[in-house]
Write an enzyme that holds these catalytic residues in place. Structure first.
Site, PDB file in Angstrom:
ATOM      1  N   GLY A  37      53.992 -51.899  61.465  1.00 59.51           N
ATOM      2  CA  GLY A  37      54.845 -52.649  60.545  1.00 59.51           C
ATOM      3  C   GLY A  37      55.914 -53.426  61.291  1.00 59.51           C
ATOM      4  O   GLY A  37      56.071 -53.297  62.512  1.00 59.51           O
ATOM      5  N   ASP A  52      58.246 -41.150  61.179  1.00 61.35           N
ATOM      6  CA  ASP A  52      56.808 -40.977  60.994  1.00 61.35           C
ATOM      7  C   ASP A  52      56.557 -40.053  59.796  1.00 61.35           C
ATOM      8  O   ASP A  52      57.188 -38.993  59.700  1.00 61.35           O
ATOM      9  CB  ASP A  52      56.225 -40.367  62.274  1.00 61.35           C
ATOM     10  CG  ASP A  52      54.728 -40.500  62.322  1.00 61.35           C
ATOM     11  OD1 ASP A  52      54.225 -41.104  63.280  1.00 61.35           O
ATOM     12  OD2 ASP A  52      54.048 -40.002  61.392  1.00 61.35           O
ATOM     13  N   TYR A 142      37.464 -44.566  59.019  1.00 60.86           N
ATOM     14  CA  TYR A 142      38.588 -45.079  58.227  1.00 60.86           C
ATOM     15  C   TYR A 142      38.346 -44.772  56.747  1.00 60.86           C
ATOM     16  O   TYR A 142      39.186 -44.147  56.080  1.00 60.86           O
ATOM     17  CB  TYR A 142      38.756 -46.594  58.461  1.00 60.86           C
ATOM     18  CG  TYR A 142      39.657 -47.233  57.442  1.00 60.86           C
ATOM     19  CD1 TYR A 142      41.010 -46.913  57.390  1.00 60.86           C
ATOM     20  CD2 TYR A 142      39.159 -48.149  56.512  1.00 60.86           C
ATOM     21  CE1 TYR A 142      41.835 -47.489  56.437  1.00 60.86           C
ATOM     22  CE2 TYR A 142      39.976 -48.724  55.558  1.00 60.86           C
ATOM     23  CZ  TYR A 142      41.315 -48.387  55.525  1.00 60.86           C
ATOM     24  OH  TYR A 142      42.127 -48.933  54.571  1.00 60.86           O
ATOM     25  N   PHE A 170      39.862 -54.081  47.764  1.00 62.66           N
ATOM     26  CA  PHE A 170      38.798 -54.869  48.379  1.00 62.66           C
ATOM     27  C   PHE A 170      39.481 -55.707  49.481  1.00 62.66           C
ATOM     28  O   PHE A 170      40.228 -55.148  50.257  1.00 62.66           O
ATOM     29  CB  PHE A 170      37.998 -55.595  47.293  1.00 62.66           C
ATOM     30  CG  PHE A 170      37.048 -54.619  46.603  1.00 62.66           C
ATOM     31  CD1 PHE A 170      37.548 -53.549  45.858  1.00 62.66           C
ATOM     32  CD2 PHE A 170      35.683 -54.698  46.804  1.00 62.66           C
ATOM     33  CE1 PHE A 170      36.692 -52.593  45.302  1.00 62.66           C
ATOM     34  CE2 PHE A 170      34.817 -53.746  46.249  1.00 62.66           C
ATOM     35  CZ  PHE A 170      35.325 -52.689  45.500  1.00 62.66           C
ATOM     36  N   ALA A 284      28.736 -54.314  63.456  1.00 63.95           N
ATOM     37  CA  ALA A 284      28.161 -53.028  63.022  1.00 63.95           C
ATOM     38  C   ALA A 284      28.875 -52.521  61.773  1.00 63.95           C
ATOM     39  O   ALA A 284      30.098 -52.602  61.677  1.00 63.95           O
ATOM     40  CB  ALA A 284      28.295 -52.010  64.145  1.00 63.95           C
TER      41      ALA A 284
END
Ligand code: UDP
Length: 330
Positions: A37, A52, A142, A170, A284
């Site tokens: 960020g 964190d 992910y 999306f 991939a």
């Protein structure tokens, strides 16, 4: 509902949510470790606490300092390719961060969370458009880490009464010129910013990752959604949870698909620049088509995306041409 904690609020989508909440008069607390960020993306009006989300003591301090009513959690790593080579990094940060955030919420009696999920939870889709009830079978860590968190959220709802909206994005794109915020990733891997960097002369050409897919022009089709429309959906999800709405997952997409070639052509029109493109091998793990059904978000949240592809690209172009080096932090 007055005070909202936005974890990852200095990132791309998080900063747009922060700007919207500030505009609507909420007290906003951004928690961000600034690993991806940008401090400059958090404009005046929001409090920034640098730390964190995996750090329990840090979260405890934030929840003690502010009377948080709800959490919006964007804090995560999100590079698909990197997740394949380093799954522990992704599960460690994304799932670990969610565990400590939910722990802090439980300890401090906060019972609403809007969570950034992803279309990558579906993997190779069974059909188009994709509905929330379709099979989830991620093809990369992910998406796997996000789906694991969705599972965790379900159990935390049952055990502790923490209700959630998991928003499956999306392809987010666009920028907010009024708030002077936009997309700035290092490295940049996303199609629209890469195409616009070509228009700016910062890259020589864009590589089209495969033109032999079973789509009308052979290139991959994706559902692009304006980041400001995404932010609007998060606010509607917060309001939905605040009035007692049930936990669940919601697709956030426009419902329309555009091919890689269509994106490049639209960017040529919007920018008036040639934007050279060359075909390269497939990347991939890329499904040929990903298009959302957004019927559930429309019906349950009352969401309606307002900005089409030309606006997405025009807003992104205004940001990139005004900030050719992004936030300029190197
Ligand atoms: N893509 C491409 N060239 C690039 C970057 C992306 O052809 O330099 C394609 C990619 O294969 C995918 C689409 O553009 O079909 C969108 O990719 P992006 O990385 O922006 O988002 P994703 O769909 O992977 O979340």
């Amino acid at each position: 509902m007055k005070t909202i904690l936005v974890a990852g609020g200095a990132g791309y989508i998080g900063s747009h949510m922060t700007a919207l909440l500030v505009e609507k008069g909420f007290q906003v607390v951004v928690a961000d470790n600034l690993s991806t960020g940008h401090r400059q993306a958090v404009k005046g009006g929001a409090a920034l606490r640098v730390g964190d989300v995996r750090d329990a003591a840090f979260l405890d301090r934030v929840f003690s300092e502010f009377a948080i009513d709800a959490v919006v959690n964007f804090a995560a790593f999100s590079l698909v390719g990197e997740s394949v080579t380093d799954p522990l990094k992704y599960y460690g940060n994304n799932v670990g961060g969610a565990v400590s955030m939910l722990t802090a919420m439980k300890d401090h009696g906060v019972d609403k969370i809007v969570f950034s999920s992803t279309a990558a939870t579906y993997g190779e889709p069974e059909k188009q458009p994709i509905e929330e009830t379709d099979r989830t079978d991620p093809t990369n860590p992910y998406g796997g880490s996000k789906l694991a968190i969705e599972g965790l959220l379900k159990w935390c709802d049952r055990a502790y009464g923490i209700r959630y909206a998991a928003l499956r994005y999306f392809n987010a794109a666009g920028a907010n010129g009024e708030a002077d915020i936009g997309e700035d990733h290092h490295p940049e891997t996303h199609l629209i910013p890469i195409v616009l960097q070509c228009a700016l002369g910062k890259r020589e050409r864009v590589g089209i990752y495969g033109d032999d897919y079973p789509t009308p022009d052979g290139t991959c089709v994706r559902d692009y959604i304006h980041v400001r429309d995404l932010a609007a959906a998060h606010l509607l999800a917060l309001e939905y949870l605040d009035r007692g709405g049930q936990s669940g997952a919601f697709n956030l997409g426009s419902g329309d698909g555009f091919s890689v070639k269509e994106i490049i052509d639209t960017a040529r029109q919007v920018t008036g620049k040639p934007i050279p493109a060359v075909t390269e091998p497939r990347r991939a793990g890329d499904p040929s088509v990903l298009i959302a059904s957004n019927a559930k978000a429309r019906e349950v949240l009352g969401w309606a995306p307002e900005r089409g592809l030309e606006t997405i690209i025009a807003d992104a172009w205004a940001w990139h041409s005004g900030h050719p080096d992004g936030y300029g932090e190197g």
